[in-house]
Design a protein around this motif. Structure first.
Motif: not given
Length: 215
Positions: A25-37
């Protein structure tokens, strides 16, 4: 010992990721790598499905206004759930139940339309389509944990309202809002255990032999 067995280290990693998966439920706003997604979605797509119907549909939410509308739907149901809980209403309202506005990615997972066309494995158990979608979500969840990413499954929403918002066909149905993203740390135990909301049952209470286990 089976010749098809993985190595000890590979087996240990599988059991570890299962044990350390958490509903975050607790997150940081850093983007997820599109390759990982893309890898996570591919992992979901490898899930087993009844009759190979592959009933899962994923909608990636990239529009900020749409994310806000989804958040509003969840908050509406959060209040309804709190009221339905009666004497635990205030306690429930203190819980953090989603991270929609904080996480890097929001994915809505839905059951496909025209599900009535799929009979194989569903004639007596039509809910097996939902079981298949759940397997896909679990695949994604475990893969995300292995990649060091948190995932939270949000189920507090009115399905018809969310379906309308996302312009789904009339016979499709949303079943999950997934919050995905980087986290500072994973909970040591399920959050509802850490907050004192509930306790986990031991496996021994949930396994029986031959007939239903009576108390």
């Amino acid at each position: 010992m089976s010749s098809l067995r993985y190595s000890d280290s590979e087996i240990a990693a599988i059991y570890r990721v299962i044990a350390e998966r958490r509903d975050m439920r607790h997150f940081k706003p850093d983007a997820v790598d599109p390759i990982i997604l893309a890898k996570l979605l591919a992992a979901a797509h490898h899930a087993p499905s009844v009759g190979l119907m592959q009933p899962w549909r994923f909608i990636r939410i990239t529009d900020a206004n749409l994310r806000q509308h989804i958040y509003d739907l969840v908050q509406e149901e959060r209040l309804n759930t709190a009221q339905a809980l009666g004497e635990r209403e205030d306690e429930f309202m203190r819980l953090k139940v989603e991270g929609i506005m904080q996480c890097a990615e929001v994915l809505v997972v839905a059951l496909c339309d025209q599900r009535q066309d799929y009979i194989f494995g569903r004639r007596t158990l039509p809910e097996m389509d939902l079981a298949s979608v759940s397997c896909a979500i679990q695949n994604l969840w475990l893969a995300a944990r292995a990649e060091g990413l948190g995932l939270g499954w949000v189920s507090m929403f009115e399905p018809e309202s969310l379906a309308k918002l996302l312009q789904m066909p009339a016979d499709a149905k949303p079943v999950a809002i997934l919050c995905l993203g980087h986290v500072d740390a994973f909970y040591q135990a399920p959050m509802l255990v850490e907050t004192g909301w509930s306790k986990e049952k031991p496996l021994s209470e949930l396994v029986s032999e031959n007939t239903w286990k009576r108390d």
